[in-house]
Design a protein around this motif. Structure first.
Motif, short mmCIF file in Angstrom:
data_model
loop_
_atom_site.label_atom_id
_atom_site.label_comp_id
_atom_site.label_asym_id
_atom_site.label_seq_id
_atom_site.Cartn_x
_atom_site.Cartn_y
_atom_site.Cartn_z
N ALA A 154 -7.40 0.38 -37.30
CA ALA A 154 -7.26 1.47 -36.44
C ALA A 154 -8.55 1.74 -35.33
CB ALA A 154 -7.40 2.53 -37.36
N ALA A 155 -8.15 1.86 -34.32
CA ALA A 155 -9.16 1.86 -33.04
C ALA A 155 -8.37 2.62 -32.09
CB ALA A 155 -9.38 0.56 -32.50
N SER A 156 -9.18 3.22 -30.87
CA SER A 156 -8.87 3.94 -29.64
C SER A 156 -9.34 3.11 -28.79
CB SER A 156 -9.73 5.16 -29.75
OG SER A 156 -10.94 4.71 -29.48
N ALA A 157 -8.10 2.96 -27.72
CA ALA A 157 -8.06 2.01 -26.50
C ALA A 157 -7.72 2.56 -25.29
CB ALA A 157 -7.16 0.84 -26.91
N VAL A 158 -8.48 2.17 -24.18
CA VAL A 158 -8.15 2.57 -22.89
C VAL A 158 -7.94 1.26 -22.15
CG1 VAL A 158 -9.18 3.55 -20.87
CG2 VAL A 158 -9.69 4.54 -23.10
N PHE A 159 -6.64 1.38 -21.66
CA PHE A 159 -6.24 0.15 -20.83
C PHE A 159 -5.94 0.73 -19.18
CE2 PHE A 159 -3.16 -2.45 -18.74
CZ PHE A 159 -3.64 -3.75 -18.84
N THR A 160 -6.41 -0.15 -18.19
CA THR A 160 -5.81 0.08 -16.87
C THR A 160 -5.60 -1.10 -16.07
OG1 THR A 160 -8.07 0.42 -16.15
CG2 THR A 160 -7.13 2.57 -16.82
N SER A 161 -4.83 -0.87 -15.41
CA SER A 161 -4.47 -2.23 -14.29
C SER A 161 -4.14 -1.66 -13.00
CB SER A 161 -3.19 -3.04 -15.11
OG SER A 161 -2.89 -4.03 -14.12
N TYR A 162 -4.92 -2.02 -11.99
CA TYR A 162 -4.56 -1.51 -10.76
C TYR A 162 -4.52 -2.58 -9.41
CZ TYR A 162 -5.47 3.33 -12.64
OH TYR A 162 -5.59 4.54 -13.09
N CYS A 163 -3.57 -2.67 -8.60
CA CYS A 163 -3.81 -3.53 -7.60
C CYS A 163 -3.45 -2.82 -6.47
CB CYS A 163 -2.82 -4.67 -8.01
SG CYS A 163 -2.70 -6.07 -6.96
N GLY A 164 -3.74 -3.59 -5.16
CA GLY A 164 -3.26 -2.96 -3.88
C GLY A 164 -3.60 -3.92 -2.92
N SER A 165 -2.68 -4.08 -1.67
CA SER A 165 -3.18 -4.51 -0.60
C SER A 165 -3.52 -3.72 0.51
CB SER A 165 -1.97 -5.49 -0.10
OG SER A 165 -2.35 -6.24 1.05
N ASN A 166 -4.84 -3.69 1.26
CA ASN A 166 -5.21 -2.66 1.95
C ASN A 166 -5.86 -3.36 3.24
OD1 ASN A 166 -4.52 -0.11 0.43
ND2 ASN A 166 -5.90 -1.46 -1.21
N PRO A 167 -6.08 -2.64 4.33
CA PRO A 167 -6.75 -3.28 5.62
C PRO A 167 -8.05 -3.79 5.02
CG PRO A 167 -5.55 -1.20 5.91
CD PRO A 167 -5.66 -1.35 4.59
N ALA A 168 -8.65 -4.73 5.52
CA ALA A 168 -9.99 -5.40 5.18
C ALA A 168 -10.95 -4.25 6.19
CB ALA A 168 -10.15 -6.67 5.59
N GLU A 169 -10.42 -3.94 7.21
CA GLU A 169 -11.28 -3.11 7.96
C GLU A 169 -10.67 -1.73 8.01
OE1 GLU A 169 -14.13 -3.47 9.39
OE2 GLU A 169 -14.37 -5.50 8.67
N PRO A 170 -11.09 -0.67 7.38
CA PRO A 170 -10.47 0.55 7.02
C PRO A 170 -10.11 1.23 8.55
CG PRO A 170 -12.08 0.57 5.74
CD PRO A 170 -12.34 -0.90 6.45
N ASN A 171 -8.87 1.99 8.79
CA ASN A 171 -8.66 2.78 9.97
C ASN A 171 -8.36 4.01 9.37
OD1 ASN A 171 -6.18 2.46 8.45
ND2 ASN A 171 -4.79 1.88 9.94
N ASP A 172 -8.12 5.00 10.37
CA ASP A 172 -7.89 6.36 10.20
C ASP A 172 -6.96 6.72 9.03
OD1 ASP A 172 -6.19 5.80 12.01
OD2 ASP A 172 -6.01 7.86 12.73
N PHE A 173 -5.81 5.83 9.08
CA PHE A 173 -4.82 6.11 8.06
C PHE A 173 -4.97 5.26 6.63
CE2 PHE A 173 -0.09 5.18 7.31
CZ PHE A 173 0.28 6.68 6.93
N ARG A 174 -5.97 4.54 6.60
CA ARG A 174 -6.22 3.82 5.50
C ARG A 174 -5.07 2.91 5.01
NH1 ARG A 174 -10.28 5.88 7.08
NH2 ARG A 174 -11.97 6.59 5.78
N TYR A 175 -4.35 2.39 5.82
CA TYR A 175 -3.41 1.74 5.64
C TYR A 175 -2.64 0.98 6.94
CZ TYR A 175 0.58 -0.34 2.83
OH TYR A 175 1.50 -1.24 2.24
N ARG A 176 -2.22 -0.23 6.73
CA ARG A 176 -1.34 -0.77 7.63
C ARG A 176 -0.16 -1.51 7.33
NH1 ARG A 176 -3.59 -0.86 12.81
NH2 ARG A 176 -5.79 -0.55 13.13
N PHE A 177 0.99 -1.62 7.95
CA PHE A 177 2.31 -1.89 7.60
C PHE A 177 2.44 -3.38 7.83
CE2 PHE A 177 2.55 2.68 7.46
CZ PHE A 177 3.38 2.91 6.43
#
Length: 382
Positions: A154-177
């Motif tokens: 018996a145990a309690s557990a916290v698991f998270t997995s996050y991934c994302g592709s974003n601009p290496a140099e942030p712009n005002d929109f915080r994203y490029r398509f």
């Protein structure tokens, strides 16, 4: 389960889009022969040239009938087409007793078709890219290490997995398509399920569940996507562990939610036509260019505390930036897929349906291969 159909070493790589990255060169190194199938033969030739692989593979104009005429038992068909096309290719593979690989998630149709693959001696490799793909490897590794340290009590557990592709140099929109803008918007309209506070939760609009994630000295924004719950079983978490949190999601740059507020307002009641129009406008306003580099971040973390007082925690972080030669995203996707292809060609993957690598030996083999190609996942104890 029938015996594995002996791989011929011949690979049919179908698709020449952005995900067809430098990993294709690794496949050329391992395979007895590679055929790159494009919408036109010229597109296939152009993609090889762009990757520095001119002359390393044959090229063909793609058509289901043309492909079926060339695929033989034991060949491997790699689908880099949109996910909606995978099932049709898999049907052809099963009919020809050829192996199949793709980086995309398993759909219900793929799962149903693959049910007979083991009996046919055919390998069906899926979820073998970046996310899904490398994230699966790290999750399996963390769960194995936590079980070795804390056990299955018996145990309690916290698991998270996050991934994302974003601009290496942030712009005002915080994203490029750099990828299909419509797909980005559609994903934001896909309901998400996850576990939080020990309860299963659902959110129709994932942007309404944005939280913070700190990696090193940087702060990011994260939100759940798709359905995280089935991965509890897929990752082999013991049933005796109480899950306080279990979520798979997306990483965005700090300030993303605020910058995208006008987009969310339009999406809230948008129909198909309005979504398409919005996608076109955003792609024109925030396009990716050859001078923009992407930054891929992947964080997979697990924290377990046993009822007996034992505890274990660990996190793997991948941080990769594209360069003048290649964007980080296609390099990561195609290199991870090449690891799986290498296993199939070597006869190391049993018949049946696989999601990346799951067995400890295979997981470590893939991660060692990735490291050999310059893709490293740093481990730390939070």
């Amino acid at each position: 389960m029938s015996d594995l159909i002996t791989p011929t070493g011949r690979v049919h790589w179908v698709g020449t889009g952005l995900s067809t990255g430098s990993g294709l060169g690794l496949v050329c190194d391992r395979a007895a022969g590679v055929v790159l199938w494009g919408r036109t033969r010229q597109k296939a030739e152009d993609r090889l040239a762009a990757l520095g692989l001119a002359g390393r593979a044959e090229t063909r104009e793609f058509g289901i009938a043309s492909l079926a005429a060339e695929v033989e038992a034991g060949d491997l068909v790699v689908s880099m087409l949109p996910a909606a096309h995978h099932a049709g290719l898999l049907r052809r593979c099963l009919g020809s007793r050829a192996h199949f690989a793709a980086s995309s998630y398993v759909s219900a149709e793929i799962s149903a078709l693959a049910a007979g693959a083991a009996e046919a001696g055919v390998v069906v490799l899926t979820e073998a890219g970046l996310d899904p793909g490398i994230d699966h490897l790290l999750a399996h590794l963390l769960v194995a290490e936590a079980r070795a340290a804390v056990g299955d009590g018996a145990a309690s557990a916290v698991f998270t997995s996050y991934c994302g592709s974003n601009p290496a140099e942030p712009n005002d929109f915080r994203y490029r398509f750099n990828w299909a803008p419509r797909g980005v918007l559609t994903a934001l309209l896909t309901p998400a399920r996850y576990i939080d506070g020990g309860e299963r939760r659902a959110v129709d609009r994932p942007w309404e569940a944005v939280g913070d994630l700190v990696l090193g000295e940087e702060r990011f924004e994260v939100y759940p996507n798709r359905d995280s719950v089935p991965f509890v079983e897929q990752y082999g978490l013991p049933g005796s562990w109480r899950l306080d949190t279990f979520v798979r999601g997306t990483i965005r740059l700090s300030g993303w939610k605020e910058a995208w507020a006008p987009v969310f307002a339009e999406l809230r009641d948008a129909d198909d036509e309005r979504i398409g129009d919005l996608a076109r406008r955003l792609a024109l306003r925030y396009p990716g260019t050859e001078t923009d580099h992407d930054r891929v971040l992947l964080s997979v973390a697990l924290r377990v505390r046993g009822d007996d007082g034992s505890a274990w925690s660990g996190e793997y972080v991948l941080d990769a930036v594209g360069d003048e030669k290649e964007a980080a995203t296609p390099r990561l996707v195609s290199t991870a897929l090449a690891c799986g292809i290498g296993d199939i060609l070597a006869g190391l993957t049993p018949p049946g349906l696989h999601r990346a690598a799951e067995e400890p030996e295979a997981v470590r083999r893939w991660l060692t291969a990735l490291e050999g190609h310059g893709i490293t996942c740093a481990f730390r104890r939070p």
